[in-house]
Enzyme design. Structure first.
Site, short mmCIF file in Angstrom:
data_model
loop_
_atom_site.label_atom_id
_atom_site.label_comp_id
_atom_site.label_asym_id
_atom_site.label_seq_id
_atom_site.Cartn_x
_atom_site.Cartn_y
_atom_site.Cartn_z
N ALA A 8 0.82 -1.22 0.00
CA ALA A 8 0.00 0.00 0.00
C ALA A 8 0.85 1.27 0.00
CB ALA A 8 -0.93 0.01 1.21
N CYS A 9 2.15 1.12 0.17
CA CYS A 9 3.07 2.27 0.28
C CYS A 9 3.57 2.70 -1.09
CB CYS A 9 4.23 1.87 1.19
SG CYS A 9 5.61 3.00 1.19
N SER A 10 3.42 3.98 -1.41
CA SER A 10 3.87 4.48 -2.71
C SER A 10 5.39 4.42 -2.85
CB SER A 10 3.37 5.91 -2.93
OG SER A 10 3.92 6.78 -1.97
#
Length: 119
Positions: A8-10
């Site tokens: 979920a982390c860019s």
């Protein structure tokens, strides 16, 4: 080479994209699902040359609940910090890339990811 990520982390997605673009051979570890042990965290800290508070996400809800901002940042408190990271993996800064030469980097920038690739 292994990369600890939260999908979920860019920043994690950017690091993966760069590794793929460079044709790197790596293994993905979704560290929220495959939680690192305290010993694994200690090993990564040694490879990074950092202390546990250096890779702790102090703005996370769990950090606030634990009162991490008030914890001492000294050798006597090191194991307490490592235990908190092992028990609350969401607190671990990401992505962490372990390089083939035995070192590691926190790959939050393209430069850091390229640094890991060059090792």
């Amino acid at each position: 080479m292994e990369i600890w990520i939260n999908p979920a982390c860019s920043k994690c997605r950017s690091a993966i994209s760069l590794l793929d673009a460079e044709g790197a051979d790596y293994t993905v570890r979704r560290y929220l699902e495959d939680v690192p042990s305290a010993d694994e965290i200690r090993e990564v800290l040694t490879r990074l040359g950092l202390e546990p508070w250096d890779i702790t996400r102090t703005q996370e809800a769990a950090a606030k609940e634990l009162g991490l901002k008030d914890w001492p940042r000294d050798e006597a408190s090191r194991d307490r910090w490592v235990t908190a990271l092992a028990e609350h993996p969401k607190l671990i800064q990401r992505p962490i890339i372990t390089a083939d030469d035995g070192t590691a980097v926190v790959g939050r920038t393209d430069e850091a990811v390229r640094d890991a690739l060059s090792r």
